[in-house]
Write a protein that holds these residues in place. Structure first.
Motif, mmCIF file in Angstrom:
data_model
loop_
_atom_site.group_PDB
_atom_site.id
_atom_site.type_symbol
_atom_site.label_atom_id
_atom_site.label_comp_id
_atom_site.label_asym_id
_atom_site.label_seq_id
_atom_site.Cartn_x
_atom_site.Cartn_y
_atom_site.Cartn_z
ATOM 1 N N SER D 55 0.827 -1.206 0.000
ATOM 2 C CA SER D 55 0.000 0.000 0.000
ATOM 3 C C SER D 55 0.861 1.256 0.000
ATOM 4 O O SER D 55 0.494 2.276 -0.566
ATOM 5 N N GLN D 97 -7.173 0.560 -0.608
ATOM 6 C CA GLN D 97 -7.520 -0.564 0.252
ATOM 7 C C GLN D 97 -8.680 -0.208 1.175
ATOM 8 O O GLN D 97 -9.534 -1.022 1.455
ATOM 9 N N ASP D 174 -6.104 -1.995 -4.888
ATOM 10 C CA ASP D 174 -5.450 -2.480 -3.662
ATOM 11 C C ASP D 174 -6.426 -3.341 -2.867
ATOM 12 O O ASP D 174 -7.356 -2.828 -2.258
ATOM 13 N N GLU D 175 -6.222 -4.633 -2.892
ATOM 14 C CA GLU D 175 -7.079 -5.600 -2.180
ATOM 15 C C GLU D 175 -8.557 -5.393 -2.495
ATOM 16 O O GLU D 175 -9.409 -5.402 -1.613
#
Ligand SMILES: Nc1ncnc2c1ncn2[C@@H]1O[C@H](COP(=O)(O)OP(=O)(O)OP(=O)(O)O)[C@@H](O)[C@H]1O
Ligand SMILES: Nc1ncnc2c1ncn2[C@@H]1O[C@H](COP(=O)(O)OP(=O)(O)OP(=O)(O)O)[C@@H](O)[C@H]1O
Ligand SMILES: [Mg+2]
Ligand SMILES: [Mg+2]
Lengths: 315, 365, 311, 523
Positions: D55, D97, D174-175
């Motif tokens: 991240s 995220q 991100d995720e």
């Protein structure tokens, strides 16, 4: 030997604080003693200032605010320093506590007579920023004077609001309303807010389109007048302080109350150009009658009593 | 990156380093408090110079009359008593995440009820018992006054900044009404309550003029500090303050705790009013409102809600207000300069804390 | 008693209510903008005082009320700039700084007044009103509402202007995002600190304008502590209004009307202490909160300084 | 300075290239001279444990942070990406995220955020653009719904849409799959494929190796902030899924052969005749402004049994868990624990009786982030002996027990005094596990226990849960990860729109049956 005076606000208000400080200075000068001025102390706890002034050697502490009348006698007893307080006639103590509950009610009565004579609309207003006893007695006397002069003149009474001593905008707003209710002479009592009243008088036309006049109390606002000041119930506190100093020397301090009145001109009505000479002459005659007791003027100190009086005179 | 904890072995070692760190920490904190105050004095000094007053003379008087003269220090310590109670109340509220900005209303109602009840009680019971009863009544009344904001916050989620601010406006008016209409001393022309005789007030300490209210105030703030940091109850309050959702999740009775926080905080504000009346003033006049609450709020923040630090800052505030008043008079500056001085001190202290924080961060990086 | 309440008097009362309401309105609108953007602006009382002082100075020396409003707004903005630097840019505690600024400005303006005006107490001449044709002929309401200084109409127009900004412009979205989820605004490419700075400066300008109105039109002069807590009322109004400018207007008028009611009752000779009448607006609001109180929709990030990437 | 060995790799075709990028935070080197090349037409998968620095890397590409060392090349030009605005202008769109939408604004308003401040929001223009994009992407969004009314999955779609609306050339996710259902994940995979075919570059971060293998073209692995390996597209294409996974596993964890996630569910025997520990009958919850209600929920869990709740996120899972734990008022029905009715009990009393709830919102409600790790272990026992005596905190007892739990649960923390928010998500999860499994537990509700955790932490958490059931406790496992449920549960119930639409024994064809239930077909 020095005396000290404590005032809640700055001594530049053309009113209560300034008159007190000026008088203390004058009395001290006359008696040849030093004067310490503690001004702008607010309405909170003045014990620290009292103690400090006493420890600095003041031999008389003049606590020039009704709010100081609990603290000052206590400090007097604690430190054995004479104090002078206001609005507490019952608080005398020999050698320690003197009271000078002052009331310009006699002058206010004359102001009421004057207002009634000069009101074109037969309607006058009283605007106050608070209801301390000395103002109450003047409000009441003013109303009595108006009614004595002409029972048909309407008296309108308005308090700006709680703790509104510095609410100049409120002073202006309330005064404007009172003018709108028909008043063309305003008897105004207030500290900072009285400048708002003055402003309202200066900028608002009376019902007939003419000038509204202002009657001030305690101080003399002539230096800042723009031609709307009709008169003022001017106090001169110097004789009181001078008498206190004398009593201190004579060891009779705290045995009597002091007062001001028309007799020695410690209360007087301010003559301005706005007052016609014939009216002024009549007022001077009335002054004599009040002094001689032919016209009795009793002070009314209580706020509720003053309001009751207003209601009865309003009807 | 992630450091394994070797618990039992390093626990003592950790404590030892912690003790050293604490001493250095205290030194550091002192530096970070006195430094900014010095800076603030210099800035304020420039203003004094601008109006033609010698700053050194001014500060000399502030220190002499607020701190170093026997009379001054007594005055300062006496002034601290109500401020300490208020600070204690604010610590409880702020740590629990409740913005009780209604301190002034609670203070005044506490003061009025104490002033109204004590002179009556002393006539029928021993003075110490009368004082105690008045304290209790003042506390209870202030608590009741906080109940509405507390209930609204606890059960309706109404933001307490609004409600407490309004209750403080209301409370100020109510206090005046009570003084003027209900508890008025018939013996005076000025609207005020009956006066508690000097000899029945809280005893003074060791023949000085310092009120024993100071000790009560110190006790209050220290107890509050310990309760908030060392007990289960304090922890619960801090959980509610730091993360209300976590408090619900953990099964804490959040509404009950909310009400408790308001009650304690307001009760302490009420006691502040009572201690000022029963210790110093003796009565309440109409329209009396020292507005201590507003000045204490920033102090509590600067102390990071730590009771001991708050004591220090309250002391500072008292020195400035007592000494400042005196210095202003002697040098012909309007008393209002004290406000400017306090304001500058607060801002510079806040700035210093920020710079300190930044510095620590960059050092750790 | 009926005679007392002449048309002229009633309209004067209403006029007074409006006059008292305008500073509260401007302060409330200003505070509302800060709060929307996530800044709890407790220093608004100080900003009003700065506006009142500088506004008066500007109007008095130039003789132009408009210049006074300009300097007043500028004064409020100058204080707001300090707040923006300290609380928005470097994230100091908003309550500490707000209270400090209020105390400081109380002291500073009193100090300046002492050296400058405490002997002369200058006062401004009567204000020119803008008469709105036709409407001003309505009995009672006409003279009260439609014979006001132009700035009053502008202030009311501002209510709707603010409503437009909040609901219809990108700036409105930005402000709301800055208060509710600043990080989301940031990653959308809008500088959160700049948005909040703009909001705080606007608050300062409006509060300053409110102060200038209070001094120049409300009182016609400046004296120390002239605002008397109007800024704190503004905070209450802004919070109660839950983001809607019209509610600030209603609230300000409610307070104004209650003040005039005090005067009306006294003139009518009704014997109720002013303290009790002054409690009325607060009582009314508290009762409304008790009856309809729900979670006040305050922005999620209110009072929390934003720092990019902090965690 | 880090190695510049792959400097030559800064190909002209790279949209963005990182060269020796280093980023430090207090006490951590989050990125340690990382080189990375991002090319159009490629899905570049970033893998790494929690806290590996993924991240952080993204933060620097998005303008949230600036590298301490090294440089970023955009189109071959060294560029300092100074702000998110700058990143957007460069065509870098990021789905972070953590949710980055304003909950009080509508979807449309969120998409419009960022326009010139003086303008009116161009809603019509946006609607047209969104219509075009959603058609090619095959997703639907409710433009005029408030974001707070959307499920997390829907919010994630909005975020992807936002990146698209802004004409991003480089899309960073991100995720993004952590909140999606298997079907949603597949759709996202297909979407990414279409996008790279249109010439976009994609950076895709995930903890799930299967996704990495299925969707990626190139894989980079980060470990402790350092890039420890890269599988280029040529090699990627050459290998099969299993081979890729084992290669990744080797990069991430060293020597290890198989896909560690593919652990077989141990065969366990449950005493069918045993009385249920938890018995829920006809449970109902009224809907609120921001959450759907529940209706007629009934199920039993016997000792040692693991009941799974499958379903698309936002269908009432959280409400169910909260209603059972006592955090949410119910509107009817009964909950019995060991036969005794507990509906009238408070959260604390239910916990006393042995009902434990491990929340999915670790920082939001599970912990008090600013409090030390040690205190967070006992957040639900405040006041209880031996940690508090007569209401007074017993520091020594607390620290001793906390230290024991830190060891037992392998919580990685600098010290017991560390504020718990400073720990990585996985370690916070361990704190929660330790707390909920403390003595006296009888029924444990796990809500998304492995969400956001890296592989190692995921496996460890799952093992804890299995062990819990093995100790004879009743376990309710709520998850949006079907694989997880299939690998662990005895039975799986499916929740949709606030009611249970069916329960399936976890045997051979459970996957299809559950899948059918989830998309609204009978099992
Ligand atoms: N603000 C901070 N200050 C200091 N250290 C921090 C801070 N935030 C996180 N850390 C450190 O970061 C490490 C991992 O935290 P991080 O939040 O990045 O985990 P993560 O990568 O998100 O992992 P997970 O996927 O488990 O959530 C921890 O060891 C912690 O010490
Ligand atoms: N703002 C910050 N302040 C302090 N430390 C930070 C910060 N952001 C990240 N870190 C640290 O940098 C390291 C890398 O964190 P990062 O969030 O990049 O990890 P990650 O690989 O994304 O983990 P996850 O898989 O959990 O998302 C962590 O150790 C973390 O503690
Ligand atoms: Mg991450
Ligand atoms: Mg993470």
């Amino acid at each position: 030997k020095s005396i000290a005076i404590l005032t809640p606000e700055e001594g530049t208000d053309y009113g209560w604080n300034q008159q007190g400080i000026d008088a203390a200075k004058a009395a001290a000068k006359a008696a040849g003693v030093e004067v310490v001025v503690a001004q702008g102390l607010g309405y909170g706890d003045v014990r620290p200032t009292l103690r400090e002034l006493a420890s600095d050697g003041a031999s008389l502490l003049i606590a020039h605010a009704s709010g100081y009348n609990t603290a000052a006698p206590e400090i007097a007893k604690e430190l054995k320093v004479p104090v002078a307080i206001v609005d507490t006639p019952t608080g005398l103590e020999k050698g320690l506590v003197a009271d000078y509950t002052l009331s310009g009610h006699q002058g206010a009565y004359l102001a009421g007579r004057l207002a009634a004579k000069m009101s074109r609309s037969k309607s006058v207003g009283i605007v106050v920023s608070g209801e301390p006893p000395s103002w109450n007695s003047q409000s009441a006397a003013f109303a009595q004077g108006v009614k004595a002069e002409n029972p048909d003149v309407k008296v309108t009474y308005a308090v700006i609001g709680p703790a509104a001593y510095s609410d100049a905008a409120g002073g202006k707003r309330v005064t404007e309303s009172v003018i709108a209710s028909g008043a063309d002479i305003i008897f105004g009592q207030g500290n900072g807010s009285s400048f708002g009243m003055l402003q309202a008088v200066e900028t608002t036309k009376a019902g007939d389109g003419g000038k509204v006049y202002f009657i001030d109390v305690i101080g003399d606002k002539t230096p800042i007048d723009k031609g709307f000041l009709l008169s003022s119930v001017v106090w001169n506190i110097e004789p009181v302080y001078a008498a206190m100093i004398a009593d201190l020397k004579a060891d009779t301090f705290g045995t009597k109350s002091y007062s001001i009145g028309l007799k020695d001109d410690s209360v007087k009505l301010l003559k301005t150009a706005a007052i016609p000479d014939n009216v002024w002459t009549e007022i001077q005659a009335l002054r004599e009658d009040v002094i001689s007791g032919k016209i009795p003027v009793e002070p009314v100190y209580d706020a509720a009593a003053v309001r009751a009086l207003m209601t009865s005179v309003a009807q | 990156m992630s450091i394994e904890t070797a618990p039992s072995a390093s626990a003592t070692a950790l404590d030892a380093t912690a003790a050293v760190a604490t001493r250095r920490d205290i030194q550091h904190r002192l530096l970070m408090t006195l430094g900014p105050i010095l800076a603030a004095l210099i800035i304020a000094g420039c203003i004094l110079l601008a109006v033609g007053v010698d700053p050194l003379a001014y500060y000399g008087f502030v220190l002499e009359k607020g701190l170093f003269s026997p009379l001054g220090i007594q005055q300062t310590l006496t002034r601290m008593a109500p401020l300490l109670f208020l600070a204690a109340g604010l610590i409880v509220a702020f740590r629990a995440g409740m913005w009780n900005l209604g301190g002034d209303g609670q203070f005044l109602l506490g003061a009025v009820t104490a002033a109204a009840s004590a002179p009556l009680f002393v006539q029928v019971m021993p003075a110490w018992l009368a004082l105690f009863c008045s304290f209790v009544i003042a506390m209870v009344v202030a608590m009741i006054w906080s109940l509405l904001p507390a209930l609204l916050r606890a059960y309706q989620g109404v933001n307490e900044i609004i409600t407490t601010l309004m209750m403080t406006f209301l409370g100020t008016s109510l206090a005046n009404v009570l003084v003027k209409l209900v508890f008025r001393d018939p013996g005076t022309t000025v609207p005020q309550t009956r006066t508690l005789p000097v000899e029945d007030r809280l005893p003074r300490l060791f023949g000085t003029t310092i009120t024993s209210g100071l000790l009560l105030g110190l006790a209050a703030i220290i107890i509050v500090h310990l309760v908030m940091t060392r007990t289960a109850f304090g922890l619960k309050l801090r959980i509610v303050g730091a993360n209300p959702r976590a408090a619900i999740h953990s099964g804490l009775g959040v509404p009950g705790l909310t009400i408790a926080v308001f009650a304690i905080s307001a009760g302490l504000a009420g006691l502040a009013g009572a201690v000022d009346i029963l210790g110093v003033q003796g009565n309440v006049r109409a329209d009396w409102n020292p507005a201590y609450g507003l000045a204490v709020i920033p102090v509590v923040f600067l102390a990071r809600m730590n009771g001991f630090a708050a004591i220090g800052f309250v002391f500072l505030l008292s020195v400035l207000s007592i000494g400042g008043e005196s210095a202003a008079r002697r040098l012909g500056v309007p008393k209002h300069f004290t406000l400017v001085l306090v304001s500058i001190v607060l801002i510079v202290l806040a700035l210093a804390e920020y710079i300190d924080h930044r510095y620590n961060q960059s050092r750790r990086a | 008693m009926t005679g007392l309440f002449s048309e002229v008097f009633l309209s004067a009362l209403l006029f007074g209510a409006v006059t008292a309401a305008i500073p509260l309105l401007l302060a409330g609108l200003g505070e509302q903008m800060s709060e929307k953007a996530g800044v709890l602006n407790i220093g608004i009382e100080g900003m009003m005082l700065a506006g009142a002082y500088l506004g008066f100075v500007g109007a008095f020396y130039s003789g132009s009320l408009w210049l006074g409003f300009l300097t007043g707004a500028g004064g409020g903005m100058a204080v707001a700039l300090v707040m923006a630097l300290l609380c928005v840019r470097i994230g100091l505690n908003q309550i500490v700084i707000g209270i400090a600024l209020t105390l400081g400005l109380e002291g500073l303006t009193a100090l300046l007044h002492h050296f400058q005006f405490s002997r002369s107490y200058p006062r401004l001449p009567a204000v020119d009103v803008t008469v709105i044709p036709l409407l001003s002929d309505i009995p009672v309401i006409g003279p009260a509402l439609f014979k006001q200084h132009l700035i009053v109409y502008l202030a009311v127009a501002l209510v709707f202007g603010m409503g437009y900004i909040y609901r219809r412009t990108q700036l409105g979205l930005n402000l709301q995002a800055a208060g509710d989820k600043p990080a989301a605004l940031d990653v959308a490419g809008i500088d959160v600190l700049r948005t909040r700075t703009v909001a705080v400066l606007t608050t300062g300008a409006l509060a300053g304008l409110g102060g200038a109105y209070l001094a120049n039109i409300g009182a016609g002069l400046f004296i120390p502590f002239i605002t008397n807590g109007a800024g704190f009322l503004g905070i209450v109004l802004a919070m109660l209004a839950r983001g809607r400018p019209v509610w600030v207007l209603f609230g300000a008028l409610l307070f104004g009307v209650c003040l005039s009611l005090t005067t009306a009752m006294q003139v009518a000779g009704i014997n109720i202490p002013t303290d009790i009448i002054q409690m009325l607006p607060f009582l009314a609001v508290m009762i409304m909160l008790v009856l309809f109180g729900r979670r006040a929709g305050l922005p999620a990030a209110l009072g929390i300084p934003y720092e990019r990437g902090a965690r | 300075m880090g190695s510049l060995s792959s400097l030559s790799g800064a190909d002209k075709r790279d949209i963005v290239a990182l060269e020796g990028v280093t980023k430090r935070f207090p006490g951590v080197v989050a990125n340690d001279s990382v080189d990375l090349a991002i090319r159009p037409g490629e899905v570049h998968v970033l893998l790494g444990e929690n806290g590996a620095g993924k991240s952080t890397l993204i933060g620097m590409l998005s303008g949230l942070q600036q590298p301490d060392e090294g440089r970023i090349l955009v189109d071959g030009e060294p560029t300092a990406i100074t702000s998110p605005r700058h990143a957007l202008a460069l065509g870098i769109g990021t789905v972070f995220q953590h949710m980055m939408l304003v909950p009080t604004l509508t979807v449309a308003e969120n998409l419009l955020l960022g326009g010139p401040w003086w303008q009116r929001p161009k809603t019509e223009e946006l609607e047209a653009r969104v219509a075009g994009i959603t058609r090619t992407l095959g997703i639907t969004v409710k433009l005029h719904a408030k974001v707070s009314e959307l499920s997390l999955g829907e919010q994630q779609q909005v975020e992807i849409l936002r990146a698209m609306v802004r004409n991003s050339r480089l899309l960073i996710l991100d995720e993004s799959t952590s909140m999606l259902t298997p079907k949603g994940i597949d759709e996202l995979g297909a979407l990414m494929r279409r996008l790279v075919e249109q010439g976009l570059a994609i950076v895709f971060i995930t903890h799930k190796l299967k996704e990495a293998a299925a969707f990626g073209d190139r894989i980079s692995v980060l470990k402790l902030g350092r890039k420890v390996g890269e599988i280029p597209p040529e090699r990627f294409r050459a290998l099969g899924e299993q081979a890729i996974i084992s290669e990744i596993v080797e990069l991430m964890f060293g020597k290890q052969k198989d896909d560690p996630e593919a652990a077989q569910r141990p065969v366990r025997t449950i005493h069918a005749e045993a009385a249920p520990l938890l018995r829920v009958h006809d449970l109902a919850v009224a809907p609120t402004d921001d959450a759907p209600g529940l209706s007629s929920i009934s199920f039993d869990i016997r000792p040692g049994e693991l009941l799974g709740i499958a379903g698309i996120d936002g269908n009432g899972q959280k409400q169910l868990a909260e209603a059972l734990a006592g955090q949410r008022a119910t509107a009817g029905g009964s909950v019995r624990l060991e036969g005794a009715s507990i509906e009238a009990l408070s959260v604390g009393e239910r916990r006393q009786k042995g009902l434990r709830y491990l929340t999915d919102d670790r920082l939001g409600e599970g912990t008090v982030g600013t409090f030390p790790v040690s205190i967070n272990f006992f957040l639900k026992q405040v006041g209880a002996a031996p940690f508090w005596r007569k209401g007074v905190e017993q520091r020594a007892e607390i620290d001793q027990r906390a230290a024991q739990l830190v060891r037992e649960y392998d919580v990685r923390t600098p010290s017991l005094k560390t504020p718990v928010a400073r720990l990585s998500g996985g370690n916070i999860q361990k704190v929660l596990l330790a707390r909920e499994l403390a003595e006296g537990a009888k029924v444990v509700i796990f809500n998304k226990p492995t969400y956001g955790l890296d592989l190692a932490n995921t496996l460890a958490s799952r093992q804890r849960i299995r062990d819990t059931a093995a100790r004879g406790l009743a376990v309710l496992l709520i998850s949006t990860d079907l694989e997880e449920l299939l690998s662990m549960c005895d039975r799986i119930a499916v929740i949709a729109n606030g009611s249970l639409v069916g329960t399936v024994e976890n045997v051979d064809d459970a996957r299809t049956k559950v899948g059918r239930l989830m998309i609204g077909l009978a099992a």
